[in-house]
Enzyme design. Sequence first.
Site, mmCIF file in Angstrom:
data_model
loop_
_atom_site.group_PDB
_atom_site.id
_atom_site.type_symbol
_atom_site.label_atom_id
_atom_site.label_comp_id
_atom_site.label_asym_id
_atom_site.label_seq_id
_atom_site.Cartn_x
_atom_site.Cartn_y
_atom_site.Cartn_z
ATOM 1 N N THR A 2 0.870 -1.174 0.000
ATOM 2 C CA THR A 2 0.000 0.000 0.000
ATOM 3 C C THR A 2 0.904 1.220 0.000
ATOM 4 O OG1 THR A 2 -1.776 -1.135 1.147
ATOM 5 C CG2 THR A 2 -1.767 1.268 1.273
ATOM 6 N N LYS A 37 -7.200 1.350 -2.961
ATOM 7 C CA LYS A 37 -6.806 0.952 -1.605
ATOM 8 C C LYS A 37 -6.993 2.119 -0.632
ATOM 9 C CE LYS A 37 -5.220 -1.565 1.738
ATOM 10 N NZ LYS A 37 -3.963 -2.247 1.971
ATOM 11 N N LYS A 71 0.469 5.251 8.323
ATOM 12 C CA LYS A 71 1.107 5.499 7.023
ATOM 13 C C LYS A 71 0.047 5.605 5.921
ATOM 14 C CE LYS A 71 2.287 1.959 4.737
ATOM 15 N NZ LYS A 71 2.119 1.010 3.617
#
Lengths: 302, 302
Positions: A105, A180, A248
């Site tokens: 990701t 995502k 993150k």
Amino acid sequence: MSVAKAEAGKTRIGWIGTGVMGRWMCQHAMAKGFAATVFTRTKEKAQPLLDLGAAYADSPKAVAERSDVIFAIVGYPKDVREVFLGTDGALAGSKPGTILVDMTTSEPSLAVEIAATAKKKGVHALDAPVSGGDVGAKNAALSIMIGGEKDVVDAVAPLFEAMGKTVIHQGGSGAGQHTKMVNQILISSTMVAMCEGLLYAFKSGLDLETVLKSVSVGAAGSKSLDIYGARLLQRNFEPGFYVEHFIKDMGIALAEAEKMNLFLPGLALAKQLYEAVRAQGMGRKGTQSLLLAMEAISGVKR
Amino acid sequence: MSVAKAEAGKTRIGWIGTGVMGRWMCQHAMAKGFAATVFTRTKEKAQPLLDLGAAYADSPKAVAERSDVIFAIVGYPKDVREVFLGTDGALAGSKPGTILVDMTTSEPSLAVEIAATAKKKGVHALDAPVSGGDVGAKNAALSIMIGGEKDVVDAVAPLFEAMGKTVIHQGGSGAGQHTKMVNQILISSTMVAMCEGLLYAFKSGLDLETVLKSVSVGAAGSKSLDIYGARLLQRNFEPGFYVEHFIKDMGIALAEAEKMNLFLPGLALAKQLYEAVRAQGMGRKGTQSLLLAMEAISGVKR
């Protein structure tokens, strides 16, 4: 452009990053008959794959030199940049026709940059982040969200299908990462919802297990509640997904939102709350630890 | 204390408030053989029930005089107070042993007050708000969350089971309302999650339908997404659940949270965002209209 479809016994795969996710994903591809060369920062983590017959290479570049399709699933965008575009990165070892697949990701803009840089060498690149966690990886049940050119996606399909149950081409380069981000945005405020609901239930004197019976069946239900409800009743905060990785992801999504001039206050709040979770020393705990941090903020003793 | 179990053909029910929910709930009880007397502010709304053989009474008090178990599902806490505790309210028409059941989503503290006031007259009271909306009411598939004494809950069980699929006793007076607050807290930030996710998806150029295929199957899934995802793709903002009623519920939950000294920033943000939805003239639209309001705030044109 036509790209040859990956074929067991013929197509050689490379795998960079054999952590809690990558290890299983590579193993599933190998189980379908694809020979693999692996690289990972901590070599012991590759041992289960080496035991199954994978070869080891000393750098992403060396992996690429021996492979036709190279996958990576690493930690942060800086790691993605290094393993693909660095001096010892996979692109440096690629020949025309090689396919690079980033399953980390990471940033949509980095996915676009990798694809554009690769293209100059006649190398293809896809962004293909996943959802489903370690359990999804182990059970080959991941949702894989793919950005890139259609014929390249089709070529890699037999490999994606070895790892996931929901394999969907979402658009051009970066579209996998954007999808995502949508996934993580959905999860972020849903986790806030879950923790606030449980906190209220506890503080108002309700029995949490009985409450879950009432609320999980109706409009308030969510996968977060399905996954974490029972664990939270048991006060289990062990990681399925690390707080620091979630931070993150939310950081990437917020940065993208800012570029797009988008107002996403729920996401911004969720990220701030998870900063509090990390500040309380739980960066390497599971994302359900948000409940602990919010209990601490409200002075709730359990 | 033992309370006689409600029995079809014998127990007479009263019904106050025959709107989009109450009309079906009363009808399901009548279908099980319970004779009903109804009252509603707008008499025409009671007509379908009168056509099925219900009697009409001119006030909640008059309803109670002819009934053994009196249900109400009305709008706001002030309406609940009036129909139960007002001069012409149900309690004024109740005799010892009568059971009052409030199925409105209302204040936990008001539920406690009604039960305590009723008790002085030997009258029983339950709080039993529901989840499932008009569709759940129509299909007798509601989740019913009940607060009050166990033998009273058991006595009313045959009636609850005529209306709902998940009938759960959550604790003493107010526990039904507290559970419903948990339900609404869960929904509030989950709706924010959904609208922010779809907004990001649209702005980043993804195809919304294809995105939903990837994200609805995994950890990002929710009932909100199941219920509203397809409607939002069709730009359908018609009410399943009114924005203004949701604001009422979130207001109650926030007030309770403040009394309990609880930090619920996601709920507070969701309520503020829904205030923006109402400010934009969509108080009588469905709660999925949050997407429209957030598009407006970000200047997104669809």
